[in-house]
Design a protein around this motif. Structure first.
Motif, PDB file in Angstrom:
ATOM      1  N   ILE A  49       0.841  -1.187   0.000  1.00 50.45           N
ATOM      2  CA  ILE A  49       0.000   0.000   0.000  1.00 50.45           C
ATOM      3  C   ILE A  49       0.882   1.244   0.000  1.00 50.45           C
ATOM      4  O   ILE A  49       1.850   1.329   0.767  1.00 50.45           O
ATOM      5  CB  ILE A  49      -0.928   0.023   1.225  1.00 50.45           C
ATOM      6  CG1 ILE A  49      -1.817  -1.220   1.239  1.00 50.45           C
ATOM      7  CG2 ILE A  49      -1.778   1.293   1.238  1.00 50.45           C
ATOM      8  CD1 ILE A  49      -2.649  -1.356   2.506  1.00 50.45           C
ATOM      9  N   HIS A  50       0.559   2.210  -0.852  1.00 55.73           N
ATOM     10  CA  HIS A  50       1.291   3.469  -0.918  1.00 55.73           C
ATOM     11  C   HIS A  50       0.412   4.594  -0.377  1.00 55.73           C
ATOM     12  O   HIS A  50      -0.775   4.672  -0.689  1.00 55.73           O
ATOM     13  CB  HIS A  50       1.687   3.784  -2.369  1.00 55.73           C
ATOM     14  CG  HIS A  50       2.596   2.761  -2.979  1.00 55.73           C
ATOM     15  ND1 HIS A  50       3.954   2.912  -3.065  1.00 55.73           N
ATOM     16  CD2 HIS A  50       2.327   1.543  -3.532  1.00 55.73           C
ATOM     17  CE1 HIS A  50       4.480   1.855  -3.652  1.00 55.73           C
ATOM     18  NE2 HIS A  50       3.508   1.009  -3.944  1.00 55.73           N
ATOM     19  N   SER A  51       0.999   5.456   0.427  1.00 57.37           N
ATOM     20  CA  SER A  51       0.255   6.600   0.956  1.00 57.37           C
ATOM     21  C   SER A  51       1.241   7.714   1.294  1.00 57.37           C
ATOM     22  O   SER A  51       2.466   7.514   1.266  1.00 57.37           O
ATOM     23  CB  SER A  51      -0.538   6.198   2.204  1.00 57.37           C
ATOM     24  OG  SER A  51       0.335   5.806   3.255  1.00 57.37           O
ATOM     25  N   ASP A  52       0.696   8.882   1.608  1.00 56.37           N
ATOM     26  CA  ASP A  52       1.535  10.009   2.012  1.00 56.37           C
ATOM     27  C   ASP A  52       1.520  10.131   3.528  1.00 56.37           C
ATOM     28  O   ASP A  52       0.568   9.709   4.202  1.00 56.37           O
ATOM     29  CB  ASP A  52       1.016  11.308   1.387  1.00 56.37           C
ATOM     30  CG  ASP A  52       1.188  11.325  -0.123  1.00 56.37           C
ATOM     31  OD1 ASP A  52       2.161  10.719  -0.601  1.00 56.37           O
ATOM     32  OD2 ASP A  52       0.330  11.930  -0.807  1.00 56.37           O
ATOM     33  N   GLY A  53       2.593  10.710   4.057  1.00 56.50           N
ATOM     34  CA  GLY A  53       2.680  10.899   5.497  1.00 56.50           C
ATOM     35  C   GLY A  53       3.662  12.000   5.828  1.00 56.50           C
ATOM     36  O   GLY A  53       4.199  12.672   4.926  1.00 56.50           O
ATOM     37  N   GLN A  54       3.889  12.177   7.108  1.00 55.08           N
ATOM     38  CA  GLN A  54       4.804  13.223   7.569  1.00 55.08           C
ATOM     39  C   GLN A  54       5.858  12.612   8.483  1.00 55.08           C
ATOM     40  O   GLN A  54       5.550  11.797   9.359  1.00 55.08           O
ATOM     41  CB  GLN A  54       4.040  14.308   8.323  1.00 55.08           C
ATOM     42  CG  GLN A  54       4.907  15.489   8.744  1.00 55.08           C
ATOM     43  CD  GLN A  54       4.096  16.544   9.484  1.00 55.08           C
ATOM     44  OE1 GLN A  54       3.294  16.221  10.357  1.00 55.08           O
ATOM     45  NE2 GLN A  54       4.282  17.803   9.120  1.00 55.08           N
ATOM     46  N   ALA A  55       7.114  13.002   8.270  1.00 51.92           N
ATOM     47  CA  ALA A  55       8.203  12.496   9.100  1.00 51.92           C
ATOM     48  C   ALA A  55       8.100  13.094  10.501  1.00 51.92           C
ATOM     49  O   ALA A  55       7.941  14.300  10.662  1.00 51.92           O
ATOM     50  CB  ALA A  55       9.548  12.841   8.476  1.00 51.92           C
ATOM     51  N   VAL A  56       8.175  12.253  11.512  1.00 51.87           N
ATOM     52  CA  VAL A  56       8.172  12.706  12.901  1.00 51.87           C
ATOM     53  C   VAL A  56       9.599  12.840  13.416  1.00 51.87           C
ATOM     54  O   VAL A  56       9.870  13.601  14.337  1.00 51.87           O
ATOM     55  CB  VAL A  56       7.367  11.719  13.781  1.00 51.87           C
ATOM     56  CG1 VAL A  56       7.401  12.132  15.252  1.00 51.87           C
ATOM     57  CG2 VAL A  56       5.932  11.631  13.292  1.00 51.87           C
ATOM     58  N   SER A  57      10.523  12.102  12.794  1.00 52.79           N
ATOM     59  CA  SER A  57      11.941  12.165  13.169  1.00 52.79           C
ATOM     60  C   SER A  57      12.778  12.320  11.906  1.00 52.79           C
ATOM     61  O   SER A  57      12.305  12.047  10.800  1.00 52.79           O
ATOM     62  CB  SER A  57      12.349  10.893  13.916  1.00 52.79           C
ATOM     63  OG  SER A  57      12.213   9.755  13.076  1.00 52.79           O
ATOM     64  N   PRO A  58      14.034  12.772  12.018  1.00 50.41           N
ATOM     65  CA  PRO A  58      14.903  12.888  10.835  1.00 50.41           C
ATOM     66  C   PRO A  58      15.100  11.530  10.177  1.00 50.41           C
ATOM     67  O   PRO A  58      15.035  10.488  10.839  1.00 50.41           O
ATOM     68  CB  PRO A  58      16.217  13.429  11.408  1.00 50.41           C
ATOM     69  CG  PRO A  58      15.841  14.080  12.698  1.00 50.41           C
ATOM     70  CD  PRO A  58      14.707  13.250  13.244  1.00 50.41           C
ATOM     71  N   GLY A  59      15.365  11.542   8.860  1.00 49.36           N
ATOM     72  CA  GLY A  59      15.548  10.297   8.125  1.00 49.36           C
ATOM     73  C   GLY A  59      16.958  10.110   7.616  1.00 49.36           C
ATOM     74  O   GLY A  59      17.534  11.023   7.023  1.00 49.36           O
TER      75      GLY A  59
END
Length: 248
Positions: free
Chosen positions: A208-218
């Protein structure tokens, strides 16, 4: 240029060390020998040792030229005559770089146990710094060049594969001529907390593909926390500058 990170000690060279050790002990146990005879014998032994280790290479893909340098026992030692000396590798000791070899008398007038300093060099091609770089610098091919170095000079393994350091970040000041080792670089951060990312949720038989927001650095290859559309925070592996993979 690629290589295994572990360096396996060639037993042929170890036998050479044992031979030299035994000769040294016999020389110290026979004070009646003349100095010239002792020097001649040890000189011949050293020549034999050089021949024994010539051409020995590590088990890795990069050829390494092994060089063995044997130190001397403490001159203050007074060892009893011994008919049988047993060399051994002390627990936790690795025959690589500056190290030591244990020697114990197991058949003689008095039992003793001593340590002999040994230096093992492994000379081979590696990537070295072409110029000084500051901490936080992202390394590229223009920053390095190939040169011969001693792989065993420091405990941290050499990074032989360019794929493992290109795009990595220097963790401290790196000086011109310094060989690249694992403890000198870290993966680069590819996004900040708050960045919009693409989330790939994968399970058995589905993706499954979706959009999200980073909560921590990547950082590529490491775990990062992301917030899903429903507000749920989950952890996944950073694949690239925009993608985080969740295992369901």
């Amino acid at each position: 240029m690629t290589a295994k990170m572990d360096q396996v000690w060639p037993w042929r060279a170890l036998r050479a060390i044992f031979f030299w050790v035994f000769a040294s002990l016999m020389a110290s146990a026979a004070p009646a020998q003349t100095q010239s005879a002792e020097a001649e014998f040890l000189g011949a032994t050293r020549h034999w040792l050089d021949q024994a280790v010539a051409g020995i290479q590590s088990s890795g893909a990069v050829p390494l030229r092994m060089e063995v340098s044997v130190g001397t026992l403490d001159s203050r030692l007074r060892l009893a005559s011994c008919a049988r000396v047993e060399p051994y590798i002390p627990v936790g000791t690795r025959l690589w770089g500056r190290t030591r070899l244990g020697l114990r008398c197991i058949e003689g007038m008095g039992k003793w146990n001593v340590f002999l300093p040994v230096t093992i060099k492994a000379i081979g091609r590696a990537w070295v710094m072409r110029r000084d770089v500051a901490p936080g610098t992202v390394l590229g091919e223009a920053d390095v060049m190939e040169a011969e170095v001693d792989w065993a000079e420091e405990p941290s393994p050499i990074i032989a594969d360019p794929a493992l350091w290109v795009g990595q970040v220097a963790v401290r000041n790196l000086m011109t001529g310094q060989a690249l080792r694992q403890n000198m670089v870290r993966p680069a951060q590819v996004f900040q907390a708050g960045a919009q990312v693409r989330i790939v949720a994968q399970g058995v038989g589905f993706q499954i593909h979706s959009d999200g927001q980073a909560v921590s650095p990547g950082v590529v290859g490491q775990m990062a926390k992301v917030r899903m559309d429903n507000g749920r925070v989950m952890s996944g592996t950073v694949l690239d500058a925009r993608t985080v993979k969740l295992e369901m």
